[in-house]
Structure formats: structure tokens, C-alpha cells
Design a protein around this motif. Structure first.
Motif, mmCIF file in Angstrom:
data_model
loop_
_atom_site.group_PDB
_atom_site.id
_atom_site.type_symbol
_atom_site.label_atom_id
_atom_site.label_comp_id
_atom_site.label_asym_id
_atom_site.label_seq_id
_atom_site.Cartn_x
_atom_site.Cartn_y
_atom_site.Cartn_z
ATOM 1 N N CYS A 48 0.751 -1.275 0.054
ATOM 2 C CA CYS A 48 0.476 0.133 0.001
ATOM 3 C C CYS A 48 0.257 1.039 0.319
ATOM 4 O O CYS A 48 1.700 1.174 0.234
ATOM 5 C CB CYS A 48 -0.913 -0.113 1.182
ATOM 6 S SG CYS A 48 -1.784 -1.353 1.912
ATOM 7 N N ASP A 49 0.130 2.551 -0.423
ATOM 8 C CA ASP A 49 1.099 3.411 -0.421
ATOM 9 C C ASP A 49 0.428 4.443 1.437
ATOM 10 O O ASP A 49 -0.608 3.670 1.616
ATOM 11 C CB ASP A 49 0.678 4.712 -1.363
ATOM 12 C CG ASP A 49 -0.773 5.019 -1.701
ATOM 13 O OD1 ASP A 49 -1.177 4.898 -0.547
ATOM 14 O OD2 ASP A 49 -1.348 5.547 -2.251
ATOM 15 N N GLY A 50 0.614 5.511 1.166
ATOM 16 C CA GLY A 50 0.669 6.480 2.674
ATOM 17 C C GLY A 50 -0.905 6.179 3.148
ATOM 18 O O GLY A 50 -0.859 6.646 4.225
ATOM 19 N N SER A 51 -1.389 6.364 1.795
ATOM 20 C CA SER A 51 -2.909 6.265 1.742
ATOM 21 C C SER A 51 -3.953 5.953 2.293
ATOM 22 O O SER A 51 -5.167 5.183 2.613
ATOM 23 C CB SER A 51 -3.503 7.202 1.185
ATOM 24 O OG SER A 51 -3.510 6.619 -0.284
ATOM 25 N N LYS A 53 -3.735 2.904 -0.097
ATOM 26 C CA LYS A 53 -4.498 2.458 -1.602
ATOM 27 C C LYS A 53 -3.434 1.865 -2.306
ATOM 28 O O LYS A 53 -2.144 1.458 -1.800
ATOM 29 C CB LYS A 53 -4.507 4.057 -2.594
ATOM 30 C CG LYS A 53 -4.762 3.002 -3.922
ATOM 31 C CD LYS A 53 -3.996 4.491 -4.886
ATOM 32 C CE LYS A 53 -4.822 3.952 -5.895
ATOM 33 N NZ LYS A 53 -4.401 4.743 -7.158
ATOM 34 N N LEU A 55 -0.737 -1.001 -3.963
ATOM 35 C CA LEU A 55 -0.251 -0.687 -5.480
ATOM 36 C C LEU A 55 0.248 -1.786 -5.743
ATOM 37 O O LEU A 55 0.059 -1.970 -7.067
ATOM 38 C CB LEU A 55 0.768 0.304 -5.227
ATOM 39 C CG LEU A 55 0.666 1.074 -4.018
ATOM 40 C CD1 LEU A 55 2.150 2.038 -3.611
ATOM 41 C CD2 LEU A 55 0.296 2.651 -5.193
ATOM 42 N N LEU A 78 8.029 0.739 -7.985
ATOM 43 C CA LEU A 78 9.164 -0.013 -6.519
ATOM 44 C C LEU A 78 10.121 -1.008 -6.560
ATOM 45 O O LEU A 78 10.041 -1.826 -6.024
ATOM 46 C CB LEU A 78 8.260 -0.324 -5.900
ATOM 47 C CG LEU A 78 6.744 1.803 -5.434
ATOM 48 C CD1 LEU A 78 5.635 0.786 -4.324
ATOM 49 C CD2 LEU A 78 8.065 1.800 -4.753
ATOM 50 N N TYR A 83 10.799 -4.967 -1.610
ATOM 51 C CA TYR A 83 8.959 -5.401 -1.506
ATOM 52 C C TYR A 83 8.347 -6.596 -1.604
ATOM 53 O O TYR A 83 7.900 -6.908 -1.239
ATOM 54 C CB TYR A 83 8.416 -4.071 -2.704
ATOM 55 C CG TYR A 83 7.985 -2.609 -1.509
ATOM 56 C CD1 TYR A 83 7.973 -2.421 0.124
ATOM 57 C CD2 TYR A 83 9.298 -1.644 -2.320
ATOM 58 C CE1 TYR A 83 8.442 -1.330 0.241
ATOM 59 C CE2 TYR A 83 9.507 -0.134 -1.598
ATOM 60 C CZ TYR A 83 9.145 0.255 -0.531
ATOM 61 O OH TYR A 83 8.822 0.952 0.080
#
Length: 144
Positions: A48-51, A53, A55, A78, A83
Motif C-alpha cells: 500500500c501507499d501512505g494513504s 491505497k 499498489l 518500486l 518489496y
């Protein structure tokens, strides 16, 4: 001995997802009846991204002591930042906690066989595509 058909059942080419799901459920019921084991459970880890969501991530299922990896995606920007390795490790650890001793994955030669090999997967089969130089690659790993 000749078998005589008393009723004809039509065969229809179809991509109907409901029909596929119905057949898959019937096949799974058959497998459970034969093996006596009803342990299919989805598995996954999301990147996930910082919010929050999504990815990318890694998804599959555990069943009959095996981890089946079905879909793995890390966005290009990425990749190479660990990851993928972290997603794979998280799913493998959960699979081991569920009692899985082996993992199986199929990928394309232009996708990620090298990634899996770097993480102790071993190729056990390859089927060429209908065009030159590329193939479907099958890999396995001992998790224990």
C-alpha cells in the motif's frame, strides 16, 4: 462393449464466470470427498501507499499442505527495493503457519522466474508459448 447415449447434453463455448464458479465448487467438493481435507483458504499480502491505497501485492491460496501463488505484482517504480521479497516472505510465513510444506507458482519467462529462483524456487517445467523465445515456467519450493 458399446455405450449408448440416451440423452444428449450440449457443449457450449463460454466465458461465463458464474458457470465457471459452479464447476469449480463442484470440483472442490469432489476433491474434499476424495482427500477428506477441506482446507482451501485464500492468502495474500498487499503493498500500500501512505494513504492505504493498494499498489500491488501477492495473492494465492493454501490447500492440501501446498501454497499456490496465483498473482504477484509490484509496480515498476518500486521493483528492486525489496518489496517483492518482503511480500513473498510474508505469504510464505503465513503458509507455513497453516501447515504448508511446499509452494508452487507458474509465471511467464518474461515476468519473474529469476525472482523466484533467487528465493530458492526450483524450475520443474516449461511450456513454450505460441511465439518464439517465451514460455510458461513452473517452479516449486520446499517451505519446511
Amino acid at each position: 462393449m458399446q455405450i449408448r447415449m440416451t440423452q444428449e447434453f450440449p457443449i457450449i463455448l463460454s466465458t461465463d464466470e458464474a458457470a465457471k464458479a459452479e464447476a469449480a465448487a463442484a470440483l472442490y467438493r469432489y476433491n474434499v470427498a476424495i482427500t477428506g481435507t477441506d482446507d482451501r483458504i485464500p492468502i495474500g499480502a498487499v503493498l500500500c501507499d501512505g494513504s492505504g491505497k493498494a499498489l500491488g501485492g501477492l495473492w494465492g491460496r493454501t490447500e492440501l499442505g501446498l501454497l499456490f501463488l496465483d498473482m504477484f505484482f509490484v509496480p515498476a517504480h518500486l521493483r528492486g527495493l525489496s518489496y517483492g521479497a518482503r511480500l513473498l516472505a510474508a505469504v510464505e510465513e503465513e503458509a507455513k503457519a497453516r501447515g504448508c510444506r511446499r509452494a508452487v507458482v507458474e509465471t511467464s519467462s518474461f515476468q519473474a522466474p529469476g525472482f523466484y529462483i533467487r528465493h530458492a524456487y526450483v524450475e520443474f517445467g516449461r511450456v513454450p508459448f505460441g511465439f518464439d523465445g517465451q514460455a510458461r515456467v513452473f517452479l516449486r519450493k520446499e517451505l519446511a
